[in-house]
Design a protein around this motif. Sequence first.
Motif, PDB file in Angstrom:
ATOM      1  N   VAL A  29       0.683  -0.743   0.175  1.00  0.00           N
ATOM      2  CA  VAL A  29      -0.383   0.170  -0.696  1.00  0.00           C
ATOM      3  C   VAL A  29       1.210   1.492  -0.048  1.00  0.00           C
ATOM      4  N   THR A  30       0.781   1.987  -1.302  1.00  0.00           N
ATOM      5  CA  THR A  30       1.883   3.050  -1.263  1.00  0.00           C
ATOM      6  C   THR A  30       0.920   4.877  -1.087  1.00  0.00           C
ATOM      7  N   GLU A  31       1.220   5.550  -0.003  1.00  0.00           N
ATOM      8  CA  GLU A  31       1.551   6.790   0.000  1.00  0.00           C
ATOM      9  C   GLU A  31       2.575   7.548  -0.013  1.00  0.00           C
ATOM     10  N   PRO A  32       1.950   8.870  -0.912  1.00  0.00           N
ATOM     11  CA  PRO A  32       3.869   9.868  -0.320  1.00  0.00           C
ATOM     12  C   PRO A  32       3.417  11.015   0.834  1.00  0.00           C
TER      13      PRO A  32
ATOM     14  N   ALA B  25      -5.266  -2.778  12.026  1.00  0.00           N
ATOM     15  CA  ALA B  25      -6.452  -2.850  12.651  1.00  0.00           C
ATOM     16  C   ALA B  25      -7.657  -3.433  12.246  1.00  0.00           C
ATOM     17  N   ALA B  26      -7.896  -3.365  10.765  1.00  0.00           N
ATOM     18  CA  ALA B  26      -9.096  -3.541  10.076  1.00  0.00           C
ATOM     19  C   ALA B  26      -9.128  -5.141   9.675  1.00  0.00           C
ATOM     20  N   HIS B  27      -7.877  -5.384   9.391  1.00  0.00           N
ATOM     21  CA  HIS B  27      -7.655  -6.808   8.620  1.00  0.00           C
ATOM     22  C   HIS B  27      -5.616  -7.187   8.639  1.00  0.00           C
ATOM     23  N   PRO B  28      -6.175  -8.017   9.588  1.00  0.00           N
ATOM     24  CA  PRO B  28      -4.932  -8.184  10.175  1.00  0.00           C
ATOM     25  C   PRO B  28      -4.403  -9.515   9.941  1.00  0.00           C
ATOM     26  N   ARG B  29      -5.044 -10.187   9.024  1.00  0.00           N
ATOM     27  CA  ARG B  29      -4.529 -10.934   8.650  1.00  0.00           C
ATOM     28  C   ARG B  29      -3.917 -10.832   7.684  1.00  0.00           C
ATOM     29  N   ALA B  30      -4.526  -9.260   6.828  1.00  0.00           N
ATOM     30  CA  ALA B  30      -4.050  -9.343   5.189  1.00  0.00           C
ATOM     31  C   ALA B  30      -2.325  -9.232   5.199  1.00  0.00           C
ATOM     32  N   PRO B  31      -1.449 -10.080   4.711  1.00  0.00           N
ATOM     33  CA  PRO B  31       0.012  -9.327   4.192  1.00  0.00           C
ATOM     34  C   PRO B  31      -0.225  -7.961   3.400  1.00  0.00           C
ATOM     35  N   LEU B  32       0.096  -7.430   4.626  1.00  0.00           N
ATOM     36  CA  LEU B  32      -0.318  -5.555   4.347  1.00  0.00           C
ATOM     37  C   LEU B  32       0.994  -4.906   4.276  1.00  0.00           C
ATOM     38  N   ALA B  33       2.077  -3.954   3.594  1.00  0.00           N
ATOM     39  CA  ALA B  33       3.098  -3.813   3.807  1.00  0.00           C
ATOM     40  C   ALA B  33       3.135  -2.454   2.829  1.00  0.00           C
ATOM     41  N   PHE B  34       3.471  -1.146   3.636  1.00  0.00           N
ATOM     42  CA  PHE B  34       3.219   0.535   3.463  1.00  0.00           C
ATOM     43  C   PHE B  34       4.250   1.327   3.155  1.00  0.00           C
ATOM     44  N   ALA B  35       4.507   1.837   2.117  1.00  0.00           N
ATOM     45  CA  ALA B  35       5.463   2.517   1.610  1.00  0.00           C
ATOM     46  C   ALA B  35       5.550   3.819   1.116  1.00  0.00           C
TER      47      ALA B  35
ATOM     48  N   TRP C 288      10.128   4.463 -10.247  1.00  0.00           N
ATOM     49  CA  TRP C 288       9.417   3.254  -9.203  1.00  0.00           C
ATOM     50  C   TRP C 288       9.984   2.202  -8.471  1.00  0.00           C
ATOM     51  N   ALA C 289      10.687   2.079  -9.533  1.00  0.00           N
ATOM     52  CA  ALA C 289      11.587   1.114  -9.000  1.00  0.00           C
ATOM     53  C   ALA C 289      13.098   1.478  -7.447  1.00  0.00           C
ATOM     54  N   THR C 290      13.687   2.227  -8.074  1.00  0.00           N
ATOM     55  CA  THR C 290      13.930   3.114  -6.677  1.00  0.00           C
ATOM     56  C   THR C 290      12.948   3.494  -5.352  1.00  0.00           C
ATOM     57  N   GLN C 291      11.844   3.188  -5.270  1.00  0.00           N
ATOM     58  CA  GLN C 291      10.724   3.039  -4.631  1.00  0.00           C
ATOM     59  C   GLN C 291      10.388   1.940  -3.999  1.00  0.00           C
ATOM     60  N   GLY C 292      10.948   1.036  -4.639  1.00  0.00           N
ATOM     61  CA  GLY C 292      10.706  -0.596  -3.889  1.00  0.00           C
ATOM     62  C   GLY C 292       9.129  -0.936  -4.789  1.00  0.00           C
ATOM     63  N   ALA C 293       9.384  -0.559  -5.864  1.00  0.00           N
ATOM     64  CA  ALA C 293       8.396  -1.728  -6.744  1.00  0.00           C
ATOM     65  C   ALA C 293       9.159  -2.316  -7.856  1.00  0.00           C
ATOM     66  N   ALA C 294       9.620  -3.064  -7.588  1.00  0.00           N
ATOM     67  CA  ALA C 294      11.098  -3.718  -8.820  1.00  0.00           C
ATOM     68  C   ALA C 294       9.720  -4.025  -9.809  1.00  0.00           C
ATOM     69  N   PRO C 295      10.242  -4.209 -10.512  1.00  0.00           N
ATOM     70  CA  PRO C 295       9.999  -4.525 -11.899  1.00  0.00           C
ATOM     71  C   PRO C 295      10.042  -6.207 -12.148  1.00  0.00           C
TER      72      PRO C 295
END
Length: 390
Positions: free
Chosen positions: A223-226, A240-250, A258-265
Amino acid sequence: MPPFVASPVDPRLYALLAEAGFGDDVFSPRQHWSCELVEHYALRLAIDLVARLELAPLLDEPRTVEELLAARGFVPGFRPALGWLLDRLVLAGASTRDADGRYRLAAPLPSPDLAALRAEGLAADASYAPAFALLDEAAALYPRVARGETDGESALFRRLPLWFAYFSNQNGYYALNNRVTARAAAARLAGGAVLEVGAGLGSATEALLDALGERAALTSYLVTEPVPLFRRRAERTLRAAHPRAPLAFAALDVNRPWATQGAAPGSAHLVWGVNVFHLARDLDAVLAQARATLAPGGWLVIGEGLRPRRGEPVDAELPFRLLASFTEVVLDPATRATPGFLTAEEWLAALARAGFTGLEIVPDAVRLRAYHAGMWAAAVCGRRPADPSG
């Protein structure tokens, strides 16, 4: 002014929407009525703003936007907002524009009863309150931005409670795009890795996770948001609402590599975002980055309000015409005629130029325009070819 009357809707519209999988929980006569009330309220605000900005006496004679800016001493940065106001009045028949870009009022402007229309809108559906609040807040800022006392970006984004209420699935006006786009994205995702861009406060993320339920085997969801404050709030509420979802934030900014911000090709099976891709400064470059981030066969799903006709102002733009992030984009007379929202045809052509296949708009706004010619909430979908070399 005469009382508000919604534009007629051919009853076949809802049958076509039902065929596309959208029942009255998403599109309905009540939703249509409420959206049109908001949009008519924006038109009346535009008329009121011409009076507040003391433009009406100047428009007794034909004048360009630049002449009006100079006559009133407005700052050059107010040009996109002023141009939009004048074009909106032309569309409503309250003003004319000649071949040299000079505007003139067609008749004296009425005095709109904003309070009565707002009350009618809230009585129809109280969940639309944040939409009216945003329009009111933006309209109050127009004179200050015009005089250079503030800029739209800093002034509007200081109103955090306003945005917390607006970017929410509890706001019926904003939630429509989330729900439509989430359904289109869920239908195209069997599992794997998801990259969401411009997630804001996480309302679209929430809509997609709800639409997926337990049926998609997600390996990861980035999940990305600048905007740091938005991202942190989204992380708290979503974990809190989705504790089992494999979420990461950037903090991915679509206008930077994008590739330099964690979104690999080749890393994502779904790239998606709601109300963000129209902010791309260079749309073709951003779409190319989205395609590069997808694995072969992966989907790009873009949730947008679709401009009905090329170059035509839409009422949802009133607040955003104050924002440089909305207006300062690369334009091309052939491919991107205006900042902000694009037409269905412009989106499809842009995805085709970027090499996407399987192009589709959900629901099919081009077909549906025959039954309702206004702005549509829709998902623009395209697939990276399954051939790894594609």
